[in-house]
Scaffold this motif. Structure first.
Motif, PDB file in Angstrom:
ATOM      1  N   ARG A 103       0.846  -1.152  -0.083  1.00 56.77           N
ATOM      2  CA  ARG A 103      -0.101   0.087   0.020  1.00 56.77           C
ATOM      3  C   ARG A 103       0.834   1.172  -0.064  1.00 56.77           C
ATOM      4  O   ARG A 103       0.547   2.434  -0.179  1.00 56.77           O
ATOM      5  N   ALA A 104       1.937   1.276   0.370  1.00 52.95           N
ATOM      6  CA  ALA A 104       2.971   2.300   0.525  1.00 52.95           C
ATOM      7  C   ALA A 104       3.976   2.768  -0.827  1.00 52.95           C
ATOM      8  O   ALA A 104       4.308   1.449  -1.569  1.00 52.95           O
ATOM      9  N   LYS A 105       4.350   3.866  -0.771  1.00 52.14           N
ATOM     10  CA  LYS A 105       5.035   4.375  -1.978  1.00 52.14           C
ATOM     11  C   LYS A 105       6.430   4.868  -1.132  1.00 52.14           C
ATOM     12  O   LYS A 105       6.344   5.334  -0.418  1.00 52.14           O
ATOM     13  N   THR A 106       7.658   4.368  -1.737  1.00 50.03           N
ATOM     14  CA  THR A 106       8.749   4.986  -1.292  1.00 50.03           C
ATOM     15  C   THR A 106       9.313   5.960  -2.176  1.00 50.03           C
ATOM     16  O   THR A 106       8.936   5.904  -3.317  1.00 50.03           O
ATOM     17  N   VAL A 107       9.962   6.905  -1.774  1.00 50.74           N
ATOM     18  CA  VAL A 107      10.390   8.248  -2.332  1.00 50.74           C
ATOM     19  C   VAL A 107      11.924   8.554  -2.226  1.00 50.74           C
ATOM     20  O   VAL A 107      12.419   8.151  -1.052  1.00 50.74           O
ATOM     21  N   ALA A 108      12.484   8.867  -3.381  1.00 45.30           N
ATOM     22  CA  ALA A 108      14.011   8.837  -3.403  1.00 45.30           C
ATOM     23  C   ALA A 108      14.453  10.116  -4.494  1.00 45.30           C
ATOM     24  O   ALA A 108      13.567  10.412  -5.264  1.00 45.30           O
ATOM     25  N   LEU A 109      15.397  10.747  -4.093  1.00 46.52           N
ATOM     26  CA  LEU A 109      15.606  11.863  -4.958  1.00 46.52           C
ATOM     27  C   LEU A 109      16.501  11.435  -6.136  1.00 46.52           C
ATOM     28  O   LEU A 109      17.154  10.334  -6.113  1.00 46.52           O
ATOM     29  N   THR A 110      16.160  11.984  -7.266  1.00 51.09           N
ATOM     30  CA  THR A 110      16.919  11.601  -8.529  1.00 51.09           C
ATOM     31  C   THR A 110      18.397  12.461  -8.351  1.00 51.09           C
ATOM     32  O   THR A 110      18.513  13.264  -7.496  1.00 51.09           O
ATOM     33  N   ALA A 111      19.305  12.080  -9.006  1.00 49.29           N
ATOM     34  CA  ALA A 111      20.543  12.945  -9.056  1.00 49.29           C
ATOM     35  C   ALA A 111      20.434  14.354  -9.194  1.00 49.29           C
ATOM     36  O   ALA A 111      21.001  15.037  -8.578  1.00 49.29           O
ATOM     37  N   ASN A 112      19.325  14.784 -10.173  1.00 48.78           N
ATOM     38  CA  ASN A 112      19.160  16.111 -10.520  1.00 48.78           C
ATOM     39  C   ASN A 112      18.349  16.800  -9.253  1.00 48.78           C
ATOM     40  O   ASN A 112      18.450  17.666  -8.884  1.00 48.78           O
ATOM     41  N   GLY A 113      17.511  15.920  -8.726  1.00 48.90           N
ATOM     42  CA  GLY A 113      16.647  16.242  -7.369  1.00 48.90           C
ATOM     43  C   GLY A 113      17.520  16.783  -6.465  1.00 48.90           C
ATOM     44  O   GLY A 113      17.255  17.486  -5.634  1.00 48.90           O
ATOM     45  N   GLU A 114      18.749  15.990  -6.270  1.00 51.85           N
ATOM     46  CA  GLU A 114      19.384  16.075  -5.126  1.00 51.85           C
ATOM     47  C   GLU A 114      20.500  17.242  -5.320  1.00 51.85           C
ATOM     48  O   GLU A 114      20.512  18.112  -4.457  1.00 51.85           O
ATOM     49  N   LYS A 115      20.828  17.495  -6.633  1.00 50.20           N
ATOM     50  CA  LYS A 115      21.559  18.688  -6.957  1.00 50.20           C
ATOM     51  C   LYS A 115      20.866  20.054  -6.742  1.00 50.20           C
ATOM     52  O   LYS A 115      21.301  20.972  -5.987  1.00 50.20           O
ATOM     53  N   ILE A 116      19.475  19.895  -7.365  1.00 48.63           N
ATOM     54  CA  ILE A 116      18.541  21.174  -7.037  1.00 48.63           C
ATOM     55  C   ILE A 116      18.214  21.348  -5.462  1.00 48.63           C
ATOM     56  O   ILE A 116      18.365  22.406  -5.091  1.00 48.63           O
ATOM     57  N   THR A 117      18.151  20.447  -4.580  1.00 56.09           N
ATOM     58  CA  THR A 117      17.653  20.484  -3.343  1.00 56.09           C
ATOM     59  C   THR A 117      18.832  21.024  -2.482  1.00 56.09           C
ATOM     60  O   THR A 117      19.015  21.925  -1.938  1.00 56.09           O
ATOM     61  N   ARG A 118      20.069  20.626  -2.907  1.00 53.30           N
ATOM     62  CA  ARG A 118      21.279  21.075  -2.128  1.00 53.30           C
ATOM     63  C   ARG A 118      21.518  22.704  -2.419  1.00 53.30           C
ATOM     64  O   ARG A 118      21.675  23.364  -1.586  1.00 53.30           O
ATOM     65  N   GLN A 119      21.271  23.039  -3.609  1.00 49.62           N
ATOM     66  CA  GLN A 119      21.159  24.473  -4.013  1.00 49.62           C
ATOM     67  C   GLN A 119      20.291  24.970  -3.280  1.00 49.62           C
ATOM     68  O   GLN A 119      20.578  26.227  -2.776  1.00 49.62           O
ATOM     69  N   ALA A 120      19.017  24.538  -3.455  1.00 52.06           N
ATOM     70  CA  ALA A 120      17.811  25.447  -2.700  1.00 52.06           C
ATOM     71  C   ALA A 120      17.950  25.611  -1.221  1.00 52.06           C
ATOM     72  O   ALA A 120      17.633  26.383  -0.646  1.00 52.06           O
ATOM     73  N   ILE A 121      18.737  24.426  -0.534  1.00 51.32           N
ATOM     74  CA  ILE A 121      18.868  24.474   0.739  1.00 51.32           C
ATOM     75  C   ILE A 121      19.602  25.468   1.202  1.00 51.32           C
ATOM     76  O   ILE A 121      19.537  26.321   2.060  1.00 51.32           O
ATOM     77  N   LYS A 122      20.817  25.818   0.369  1.00 48.95           N
ATOM     78  CA  LYS A 122      21.732  26.926   0.763  1.00 48.95           C
ATOM     79  C   LYS A 122      21.118  28.120   0.689  1.00 48.95           C
ATOM     80  O   LYS A 122      21.230  29.278   1.494  1.00 48.95           O
ATOM     81  N   VAL A 123      20.248  28.530  -0.358  1.00 50.09           N
ATOM     82  CA  VAL A 123      19.595  29.583  -0.572  1.00 50.09           C
ATOM     83  C   VAL A 123      18.421  29.949   0.613  1.00 50.09           C
ATOM     84  O   VAL A 123      18.548  31.130   0.939  1.00 50.09           O
ATOM     85  N   VAL A 124      17.868  28.855   0.819  1.00 50.83           N
ATOM     86  CA  VAL A 124      16.909  28.942   2.078  1.00 50.83           C
ATOM     87  C   VAL A 124      17.484  29.178   3.335  1.00 50.83           C
ATOM     88  O   VAL A 124      16.744  29.958   4.005  1.00 50.83           O
ATOM     89  N   GLU A 125      18.508  28.364   3.611  1.00 49.08           N
ATOM     90  CA  GLU A 125      19.326  28.767   4.697  1.00 49.08           C
ATOM     91  C   GLU A 125      19.769  30.255   5.112  1.00 49.08           C
ATOM     92  O   GLU A 125      19.510  30.853   6.185  1.00 49.08           O
ATOM     93  N   GLN A 126      20.076  30.699   3.889  1.00 47.94           N
ATOM     94  CA  GLN A 126      20.589  32.199   3.766  1.00 47.94           C
ATOM     95  C   GLN A 126      19.697  33.192   4.063  1.00 47.94           C
ATOM     96  O   GLN A 126      19.488  34.007   4.751  1.00 47.94           O
TER      97      GLN A 126
END
Length: 150
Positions: free
Chosen positions: A101-124
């Motif tokens: 019944r459940a779905k697992t979720v994982a970032l793609t390589a591009n998703g990880e790259k974008i997320t890392r960049q966005a985290i830096k911007v959001v933290e600042q």
């Protein structure tokens, strides 16, 4: 207007914690939206991507239900946003190994790259936005966590 006809229980709207929270939240959301524009992400999308990254590091399967609970985004909205992120190629949803019944979720390589960049911007952005709190930031966070326990 007679005093007893005044529907407000506080003397001024500016003293209402709910109204103040709404004003600060509206300002914060407007500015965070601008900060995330260059990544073509809504704030909900960012929260679910960052939560996926953080929960993945906890070495357990990241499910939609876990993401919903962690982010405090309702399950139906979580599912809708995750589908959008999947369409954008930023994450993958798969069948859970043991719970059909459940779905697992994982970032793609591009998703990880974008997320890392966005985290830096959001933290600042957060550092700049909450800078007026100065040394009271920790106490502010503690009080916000207290409200989350309701």
């Amino acid at each position: 207007m007679k005093k007893e006809d005044n529907p407000f229980s506080v003397a001024e709207a500016e003293e209402s914690p709910g109204f103040l929270l709404w004003q600060v939240t509206s300002l914060w959301q407007r500015e965070i939206r601008k900060a995330l524009e260059k990544y073509d992400l809504t704030h909900s999308q960012f929260v679910l991507l960052a939560s996926t990254m953080w929960l993945t590091r906890q070495n357990e399967p990241v499910t939609q239900i876990l993401l919903s609970a962690h982010s405090k985004i309702d399950p139906m909205t979580t599912s809708t946003v995750l589908r959008t992120l999947q369409t954008k190629g930023l994450l993958e949803r798969r069948e859970h190994a043991t719970d059909t019944r459940a779905k697992t979720v994982a970032l793609t390589a591009n998703g990880e790259k974008i997320t890392r960049q966005a985290i830096k911007v959001v933290e600042q952005f957060d550092a700049d936005f909450f800078a007026p709190l100065g040394s009271k930031t920790s106490e502010f966070n503690k009080k916000l966590r207290l409200l989350l326990q309701q």
